[in-house]
Scaffold this motif. Structure first.
Motif, short mmCIF file in Angstrom:
data_model
loop_
_atom_site.label_atom_id
_atom_site.label_comp_id
_atom_site.label_asym_id
_atom_site.label_seq_id
_atom_site.Cartn_x
_atom_site.Cartn_y
_atom_site.Cartn_z
N ARG A 37 -42.89 17.85 -57.19
CA ARG A 37 -42.93 17.41 -55.79
C ARG A 37 -41.52 17.38 -55.19
NH1 ARG A 37 -47.82 16.82 -54.29
NH2 ARG A 37 -49.44 16.22 -55.75
N ARG A 38 -40.54 16.97 -55.98
CA ARG A 38 -39.15 16.99 -55.49
C ARG A 38 -38.70 18.42 -55.25
NH1 ARG A 38 -33.56 16.31 -58.02
NH2 ARG A 38 -32.35 15.58 -56.26
N CYS A 40 -40.53 20.81 -54.33
CA CYS A 40 -41.17 21.23 -53.08
C CYS A 40 -40.34 20.78 -51.88
CB CYS A 40 -42.58 20.66 -52.98
SG CYS A 40 -43.79 21.46 -54.04
N THR A 41 -39.83 19.56 -51.90
CA THR A 41 -39.04 19.07 -50.77
C THR A 41 -37.73 19.83 -50.64
OG1 THR A 41 -37.90 17.32 -52.00
CG2 THR A 41 -40.03 16.75 -50.98
N GLU A 46 -43.66 25.27 -54.10
CA GLU A 46 -44.60 24.94 -53.03
C GLU A 46 -45.93 24.56 -53.65
OE1 GLU A 46 -45.40 28.27 -50.50
OE2 GLU A 46 -45.56 29.65 -52.18
#
Length: 73
Positions: A37-38, A40-41, A46
């Motif tokens: 998730r990090r 992705c940021t 993605e």
């Protein structure tokens, strides 16, 4: 001068695990989900469908330069 976002060791490992899927996806629910998730940021991964992660082109470049230690082309 270093101008790229810092990757923690755990996030570099998660980026490498994405690389090992050879263009595939990595599911959520595994211990490295917070790192995915990090990533992705940061634009290196993605969430292609809910709970499924894939490496982006930017992530592949960062993996090459930081994990594989390839020179930028």
């Amino acid at each position: 001068m270093w101008n790229e976002p810092y990757l923690e060791t755990c996030c570099r490992a998660a980026l490498h695990r994405l690389f090992l899927t050879h263009g595939g996806i990595r599911p959520a629910g595994l211990p490295d989900e917070p790192c995915l998730r990090r990533l992705c940021t940061m634009g290196f991964a993605e969430e292609v469908t809910p709970g499924r992660f894939a490496m982006t082109e930017t992530g592949a470049k960062r993996h090459g330069s930081e994990v594989l230690k390839k020179a930028a082309a």
